[in-house]
Design a protein around this motif. Structure first.
Motif, mmCIF file in Angstrom:
data_model
loop_
_atom_site.group_PDB
_atom_site.id
_atom_site.type_symbol
_atom_site.label_atom_id
_atom_site.label_comp_id
_atom_site.label_asym_id
_atom_site.label_seq_id
_atom_site.Cartn_x
_atom_site.Cartn_y
_atom_site.Cartn_z
ATOM 1 N N ALA A 1 0.832 -1.203 0.000
ATOM 2 C CA ALA A 1 0.000 0.000 0.000
ATOM 3 C C ALA A 1 0.867 1.253 0.000
ATOM 4 C CB ALA A 1 -0.906 0.000 1.224
ATOM 5 N N PHE B 1 13.354 5.090 10.738
ATOM 6 C CA PHE B 1 12.409 4.296 11.544
ATOM 7 C C PHE B 1 11.282 5.178 12.088
ATOM 8 C CE2 PHE B 1 16.414 1.719 12.377
ATOM 9 C CZ PHE B 1 16.098 0.754 11.444
ATOM 10 N N ASP B 2 11.631 6.393 12.539
ATOM 11 C CA ASP B 2 10.604 7.305 13.068
ATOM 12 C C ASP B 2 9.549 7.588 12.002
ATOM 13 O OD1 ASP B 2 12.131 7.402 15.353
ATOM 14 O OD2 ASP B 2 12.932 9.405 14.993
ATOM 15 N N LEU C 1 7.339 4.383 11.309
ATOM 16 C CA LEU C 1 6.374 4.110 12.372
ATOM 17 C C LEU C 1 5.381 5.253 12.517
ATOM 18 C CD1 LEU C 1 8.816 2.325 14.781
ATOM 19 C CD2 LEU C 1 6.758 1.328 13.779
ATOM 20 N N GLY C 2 5.858 6.484 12.338
ATOM 21 C CA GLY C 2 4.966 7.642 12.421
ATOM 22 C C GLY C 2 3.894 7.614 11.333
ATOM 23 N N ASP D 1 3.631 -0.741 7.292
ATOM 24 C CA ASP D 1 3.625 -2.131 7.717
ATOM 25 C C ASP D 1 4.801 -2.892 7.100
ATOM 26 O OD1 ASP D 1 2.932 -2.868 5.095
ATOM 27 O OD2 ASP D 1 0.785 -2.844 5.556
ATOM 28 N N ARG D 2 4.825 -4.202 7.308
ATOM 29 C CA ARG D 2 5.990 -4.985 6.885
ATOM 30 C C ARG D 2 6.008 -5.283 5.391
ATOM 31 N NH1 ARG D 2 5.231 -10.744 9.932
ATOM 32 N NH2 ARG D 2 5.947 -9.452 11.655
ATOM 33 N N LYS D 3 5.054 -4.712 4.651
ATOM 34 C CA LYS D 3 5.090 -4.832 3.190
ATOM 35 C C LYS D 3 5.665 -3.567 2.541
ATOM 36 C CE LYS D 3 2.110 -8.529 2.845
ATOM 37 N NZ LYS D 3 2.406 -9.767 2.142
ATOM 38 N N PHE E 1 20.112 -0.654 5.220
ATOM 39 C CA PHE E 1 20.166 -1.207 6.578
ATOM 40 C C PHE E 1 18.828 -1.007 7.290
ATOM 41 C CE2 PHE E 1 22.068 -1.050 11.084
ATOM 42 C CZ PHE E 1 21.975 -2.422 11.231
ATOM 43 N N ALA F 1 16.622 -3.694 5.964
ATOM 44 C CA ALA F 1 17.005 -4.992 6.537
ATOM 45 C C ALA F 1 16.457 -5.144 7.949
ATOM 46 C CB ALA F 1 18.530 -5.127 6.554
ATOM 47 N N SER F 2 16.365 -4.043 8.688
ATOM 48 C CA SER F 2 16.067 -4.105 10.121
ATOM 49 C C SER F 2 14.624 -3.777 10.472
ATOM 50 C CB SER F 2 16.968 -3.123 10.888
ATOM 51 O OG SER F 2 18.319 -3.320 10.556
ATOM 52 N N PHE F 3 13.940 -2.985 9.655
ATOM 53 C CA PHE F 3 12.581 -2.584 10.029
ATOM 54 C C PHE F 3 11.668 -3.808 10.018
ATOM 55 C CE2 PHE F 3 8.315 -0.742 8.945
ATOM 56 C CZ PHE F 3 8.110 -0.127 10.179
ATOM 57 N N MET F 4 11.065 -4.088 11.153
ATOM 58 C CA MET F 4 10.229 -5.274 11.315
ATOM 59 C C MET F 4 10.958 -6.541 10.822
ATOM 60 S SD MET F 4 6.385 -3.921 10.514
ATOM 61 C CE MET F 4 5.672 -2.571 11.473
ATOM 62 N N ARG F 5 12.268 -6.540 10.999
ATOM 63 C CA ARG F 5 13.163 -7.644 10.592
ATOM 64 C C ARG F 5 13.207 -7.850 9.082
ATOM 65 N NH1 ARG F 5 10.408 -10.321 14.906
ATOM 66 N NH2 ARG F 5 11.536 -10.073 16.863
ATOM 67 N N GLY F 6 12.909 -6.797 8.316
ATOM 68 C CA GLY F 6 13.111 -6.908 6.874
ATOM 69 C C GLY F 6 11.916 -6.545 6.027
#
Lengths: 370, 370
Positions: free
Chosen positions: B42, B92-93, B96-97, B101-103, B120, B123-128
């Motif tokens: 989305a 990341f802010d 999340l702000g 989602d993880r898609k 990076f 790779a790291s946001f919600m484990r990928g």
């Protein structure tokens, strides 16, 4: 050092070139042989916290001393509140300050928070160094240390930043469980109970019959419970390492549980306590959706209560409690495009992931909160 | 939008289920078709910096608008000095702000620093989550955006914290190179030149014959140079994704180069400038060790100079310059158990990784610094 190695069990996690063993037994922590045949390195770093270090660090150092020329350690502040960038950087600062190289092996000595942070540090330091999980809580032994999920929290959500990164080995020393506070033992039992409804009703029956022995931390009973839990987790993770499907069933009770943790502020309830209560809610929702009967909901609720866990959720908001739960659940990282994903029982010993009608979810929350 | 797609080349990176294409051509950035058939989502997040955003963000947004309902962006401060936790957290802010989602798909629009950080973060946001590289510098097009190395810096070392994480696609728009400052173009040429001595002398000869066209940013010449560079990198990364062996040859010139960057303070010399000068030193060391003859060292040095790059290293310490270089190189993450690993030419068009006698390294540094 020569203590007889009673009840030694091994569970294999099969993930191609990332496969590894979970060792389960008494007095593993202090034995040099426990840590043989790991990747060779000049240095090891023990990552632990200020609570665990005085209890077990010296024992682990002794066991590692024949394997590494240098053994460094870093003591993180204890608690979920410190599972953040600042604490993670303490690990990197130590690694670089001690001139550690990309062969250095990290040992995560502690509960889930230590394991998650040491694992993410290992995944990220120089783009990946080997690590070993040495979980010192029951919850970490049966759940968080197995399967390669690592993460830190972000102010806007739990475990939002992390990696799938497998350890080289998991060492479950049953001896350390004997000194756990009763509340932490109960929290671990929640994750053990979880494996029954989603995967193995015979194991659920066994837990039901052996709850007293488990609460007394009987070694033989605990060895079986840890082994069977790890076997089920190993099977699921072996099918779906990166949680694109099946693995999500391991989050039974976790969607409601995360709302409780987030709503109260992380650290108020233990993770296992929130999961225990969350399973009661998830089972109620499964029954309301016609997937299981109410008799099992009662049986599960009773078992969770006997494990010493809360079975009523906290009221997070006096005006619109269900709305508050929903807001937190929507923010969970399992949500996709604004739909909350629930892990529901789909008959006994089986689970599936699906959305649920909001009115039904609200009714369950209203019914299950005190 | 309907501009003819001249010189479109595709290079495939073969990494099993992590395989992807590098698209090379003019005006790719503004075409919707460039971004078709990516994982569905989305929302998209464009990660860029304050310098690049005014130049290309609107064009990219337009091209993405048919693919995503929501397109967010985050503007990082420009420069290597900001390649750290604080800047990474801005990504990341924002994710999340904006309730991503993880898609959610990340688009790295910028040079190597933006690509490393966006990668990076992905790779790291919600484990990928998925990400796409849209490199806007020559250096990023031929090197850093290809192959899945992502990282941030630590005060004690460059690229110390990161992940191997492959993009879904790399989009090399040759049009953006025409507005690059000359110094950045030269820095990119250093990484192109690199592929000759270590892997392909015919390509080296071609670069030698076409240096003027490359410096003038001739589209046909640049298309070939980018394509051949990516092909060689693709071949090497396909053999050794996680740099356990062969991949290290791509660091030809980088060991000395890192010492220059670290010694002067990161950002004083461009990375490509340090690598260019580092290749002169590495070639000299290879000759001193009897692996190539001095005639090639001269030819390589001349070509690097014609590319507009420095061929003499800076003096980092008037008392013991070689010692200062050695101290920085020892701190490089390729060092193992205190041994500096050099990428040396092993005959023409071939490279290998090995340690070298300290006295010989010192002599090379003394000879190659002004």
């Amino acid at each position: 050092m020569n203590t007889l190695n009673k009840h030694l069990e091994t569970v294999r996690i099969n993930l191609a070139d990332r496969s590894y063993d979970i060792l389960i037994g008494e007095n593993l922590l202090g034995q040099s042989g426990t840590f043989g045949q790991l990747p060779q390195a000049a240095a090891a770093l023990i990552v632990t916290n200020t609570t665990i270090s005085p209890l077990y660090e010296a024992t682990l150092r002794q066991a590692l001393s024949g394997h590494y020329k240098q053994i460094h350690s870093v003591h993180l502040p204890d608690g979920e509140a410190h599972k953040d960038w600042v604490t993670l950087n303490l690990i990197f600062d130590t690694l670089l300050g001690r001139a550690c190289d990309r062969k250095t092996v990290l040992f995560a000595l502690g509960g889930g928070v230590v394991g998650d942070m040491a694992g993410f540090a290992a995944a990220s330091f120089m783009r990946g160094v080997p690590f070993v999980q040495v979980p010192t809580t029951l919850l970490a032994q049966v759940d968080s240390s197995v399967g390669g999920k690592t993460a830190i929290n972000h102010p806007m959500g739990k475990n939002m930043i992390g990696a799938f990164y497998q350890p080289q080995r998991v060492v479950c020393d049953l001896g350390v469980l004997k000194t756990l506070p009763a509340r932490e033992l109960s929290a671990g039992l929640a994750e053990i109970i979880k494996y029954g409804p989603i995967a193995d009703m015979a194991f659920f029956d066994w837990i039901d019959a052996n709850m007293d022995a488990l609460k007394a931390c009987d070694t033989q009973a605990m060895a079986h419970a840890v082994k069977r839990s790890c076997e089920i987790k190993a099977f699921v993770v072996g099918q779906d390492e990166r949680e694109s499907g099946l693995r999500a069933i391991l989050n039974f009770g976790h969607t409601f549980g995360h709302a409780i943790e987030a709503g109260l502020g992380f650290g108020q309830w233990l993770h296992g306590e929130a999961v225990g209560c969350g399973m009661v809610m998830a089972a109620n929702l499964s029954a309301d959706m016609g997937l299981i009967d109410l008799a099992f909901v009662k049986r599960l609720t009773d078992l969770i209560e006997r494990a010493g866990l809360p079975i009523k959720g906290p009221v997070l908001n006096a005006q619109d409690n269900a709305g508050q739960y929903l807001a937190h659940m929507l923010h969970d990282k399992k949500s996709v495009a604004g739909d909350i994903q629930f892990v529901l029982m789909d008959g006994l010993g089986k689970a599936r992931v699906s959305a649920a009608p909001e009115a039904m979810v609200r009714a369950v929350i209203d019914r299950c909160c005190a």
